[in-house]
Design an enzyme around this catalytic site. Structure first.
Site, PDB file in Angstrom:
ATOM      1  CG  ASN A 210      53.068  30.327 -18.480  1.00 50.23           C
ATOM      2  OD1 ASN A 210      52.328  29.569 -17.877  1.00 50.23           O
ATOM      3  ND2 ASN A 210      53.896  29.937 -19.429  1.00 50.23           N
ATOM      4  CG  ASP A 279      55.113  24.510 -20.981  1.00 52.66           C
ATOM      5  OD1 ASP A 279      55.925  24.914 -21.838  1.00 52.66           O
ATOM      6  OD2 ASP A 279      55.348  24.524 -19.760  1.00 52.66           O
ATOM      7  CE  LYS A 289      31.115  34.990 -19.831  1.00 52.80           C
ATOM      8  NZ  LYS A 289      30.531  36.094 -19.077  1.00 52.80           N
ATOM      9  CB  ILE A 309      59.555  29.145 -29.461  1.00 50.00           C
ATOM     10  CG1 ILE A 309      58.024  29.146 -29.447  1.00 50.00           C
ATOM     11  CG2 ILE A 309      60.095  30.121 -30.503  1.00 50.00           C
ATOM     12  CD1 ILE A 309      57.395  30.461 -29.020  1.00 50.00           C
ATOM     13  CG  PHE A 325      65.683  33.631 -19.321  1.00 53.33           C
ATOM     14  CD1 PHE A 325      66.327  34.041 -20.474  1.00 53.33           C
ATOM     15  CD2 PHE A 325      65.791  34.404 -18.171  1.00 53.33           C
ATOM     16  CE1 PHE A 325      67.067  35.219 -20.490  1.00 53.33           C
ATOM     17  CE2 PHE A 325      66.523  35.576 -18.174  1.00 53.33           C
ATOM     18  CZ  PHE A 325      67.170  35.988 -19.337  1.00 53.33           C
ATOM     19  CE  LYS A 343      63.253  23.805 -23.101  1.00 51.58           C
ATOM     20  NZ  LYS A 343      62.115  24.704 -23.136  1.00 51.58           N
TER      21      LYS A 343
HETATM   22  O1  C5P Z   1      60.937  24.191 -20.473  1.00 51.50           O
HETATM   23  P1  C5P Z   1      60.725  25.549 -19.952  1.00 51.50           P
HETATM   24  O2  C5P Z   1      59.413  26.154 -20.337  1.00 51.50           O
HETATM   25  O3  C5P Z   1      61.010  25.716 -18.486  1.00 51.50           O
HETATM   26  O4  C5P Z   1      61.906  26.383 -20.663  1.00 51.50           O
HETATM   27  C1  C5P Z   1      62.024  27.759 -20.546  1.00 51.50           C
HETATM   28  C2  C5P Z   1      62.713  28.323 -21.746  1.00 51.50           C
HETATM   29  O5  C5P Z   1      62.140  27.772 -22.931  1.00 51.50           O
HETATM   30  C3  C5P Z   1      62.493  29.809 -21.863  1.00 51.50           C
HETATM   31  O6  C5P Z   1      63.645  30.356 -22.464  1.00 51.50           O
HETATM   32  C4  C5P Z   1      61.266  29.922 -22.758  1.00 51.50           C
HETATM   33  O7  C5P Z   1      61.239  31.145 -23.452  1.00 51.50           O
HETATM   34  C5  C5P Z   1      61.470  28.754 -23.701  1.00 51.50           C
HETATM   35  N1  C5P Z   1      60.214  28.133 -24.199  1.00 51.50           N
HETATM   36  C6  C5P Z   1      59.893  28.216 -25.536  1.00 51.50           C
HETATM   37  N2  C5P Z   1      58.760  27.620 -26.037  1.00 51.50           N
HETATM   38  C7  C5P Z   1      57.958  26.903 -25.224  1.00 51.50           C
HETATM   39  C8  C5P Z   1      58.263  26.794 -23.854  1.00 51.50           C
HETATM   40  C9  C5P Z   1      59.402  27.417 -23.366  1.00 51.50           C
HETATM   41  O8  C5P Z   1      60.618  28.884 -26.292  1.00 51.50           O
HETATM   42  N3  C5P Z   1      56.859  26.351 -25.732  1.00 51.50           N
END
Ligand code: C5P
Length: 400
Positions: A210, A279, A289, A309, A325, A343
């Site tokens: 990302n 995600d 490779k 997380i 965030f 969340k």
């Molecule tokens: O759902 P989204 O990815 O937009 O949410 C963003 C927030 O969720 C951020 O705080 C990011 O650190 C956290 N996040 C996470 N684990 C994931 C995806 C996002 O902790 N797998």
């Protein structure tokens, strides 16, 4: 100015007309409970006598780098070890230039090199000298090296000019200097922060990631440390130096980040998830490779969803104050509010990543802080200032 009680303070005096006000600074320092030792440069002695400063501080005034009366003749080391803080007032343009280039050619400059605590400078000079680009560059470099700059003030100057460059009034200098010793708003708190992107390997040379510089998370770690917190920073791959005094845990994949967070989350007071966690990750990561053999015009990559997380932290039985965030391109506030609820967060920091002037690689950001009860816009400013305000906001909620 209670924070100055029982502090050992070195007052550095350099050669400017405002040196006569240094006598009053000594009086204020003494009144606020500090022990004061005055160090004067040779040109400062042209403006005010060491005798005056000695009488007011109650201590011998130091002027020489090589001092036969100091133990081992190394007064600069003894003084640097003794001090809790250094205030240089007035600080002339010449002093700013010498300190910014790291010179150690007299007692005062050498002490600042040997000293490892807060140093504040109260500049005083003619307005044209203050505006000169070289002075401004020196200031930028000093600020970058952790010096605090108090003032200057604007108004009529000793030379008859009017403008910015007058030394601040002693009481205002003391106000700002004493704040360097204030107890931080997060003293005694344990904070866990995630930052940067994750990398999900497809094969040894390719990965899914990302967009994230990690700057916001690193600035937050810095602000939390400055506010007195113990900080663990779990970071994906970024090109940033970690703040000093933080426990850095480096990870690559979302799975590693999840495991590191779960390992370190116990007894944390605050969790801040700034990381741009992938995600999805490839179901199969190839050991060697993947070759392009020319027989296929398309390739299918099977992905599996990674664990969230942030949500896992907020679902813990003994959960910390949880901050997420939301980097959005559309319907910023609505989407952020949905995430806050979905969340189960205490606070979500929403930022619009479609605006090219803020977010991602930029040093600036503009964010909205959203809780169940409040919504607060922090207008465009540096990520460092935004971080300080987020930390202040969090500290008020957890200390209530
Ligand atoms: O759902 P989204 O990815 O937009 O949410 C963003 C927030 O969720 C951020 O705080 C990011 O650190 C956290 N996040 C996470 N684990 C994931 C995806 C996002 O902790 N797998």
């Amino acid at each position: 100015m209670e924070s100055l009680v029982n502090k050992n303070i070195i007052l550095g005096v350099t050669g400017g007309i405002a040196a006569y006000k240094s006598a009053e600074i000594v009086r204020h320092l003494k009144k606020s409970g500090s022990s004061v030792r005055v160090v004067m440069t040779a040109s400062a002695e042209e403006f005010i006598t060491p005798l005056t400063m000695q009488a007011l501080s109650g201590n011998r005034v130091s002027t020489e780098l090589l001092d036969v009366e100091a133990e081992a003749a190394m007064g600069h080391i003894e003084l640097a070890k003794w001090a809790d803080g250094i205030l240089i007032a007035p600080a002339t343009a010449n002093t700013l230039a010498r300190l910014s280039s790291g010179r150690g050619d007299d007692l005062l400059s050498t002490i600042t090199l040997a000293f490892d605590g807060p140093i504040a400078l109260a500049p005083a000079m003619n307005q044209a000298m203050w505006r000169d680009s070289r002075t401004q560059e020196n200031l930028d470099s000093l600020i970058g090296n952790g010096f605090t700059i108090c003032g200057p003030d604007s108004g009529e100057q000793a030379c008859g000019d009017v403008g910015l460059g007058r030394m601040l009034e002693p009481i205002d200098i003391l106000d700002s200097f004493s704040s360097l010793f204030d107890q931080g708003v997060l003293v005694g708190k344990d904070v866990l922060i995630t930052a940067g992107p994750t990398q999900e390997p497809i094969d040894p040379v390719r990965f899914i990631t990302n967009r994230s510089s990690g700057k916001m998370g690193y600035r937050l770690a810095e602000s939390a440390i400055q506010a007195g917190a113990k900080v663990t920073l779990i970071s994906g791959p970024v090109n940033l130096d970690p703040p000093s005094n933080c426990h850095l845990v480096s990870v690559n994949t979302a799975k590693e980040m999840y495991e590191a967070v779960m390992h370190h989350i116990k007894d944390k007071d605050v969790y801040i998830g700034t990381a741009a966690v992938s995600d999805y990750s490839p179901i199969k990561s190839h050991d060697s490779k993947i070759k392009k053999d020319g027989s296929k015009s398309a390739m299918v990559l099977e992905l599996k969803e990674n664990r969230d997380i942030l949500k896992s932290v907020s679902e813990l039985k003994e959960r910390p104050y949880v901050v997420g965030f939301a980097a959005e391109t559309d319907n910023l506030i609505d989407n952020a509010k949905k995430k806050l609820n979905h969340k189960n967060l205490d606070l979500i920091v929403a930022n619009d990543v479609s605006d090219k002037n803020i977010g991602f690689d930029s040093d600036d950001n503009e964010v909205t802080l959203i809780t169940q009860k409040e919504q607060k816009l922090l207008e465009k400013q540096t990520k460092k200032k935004i971080s300080n305000k987020i930390i202040e906001f969090i500290s008020r909620r957890i200390n209530d």
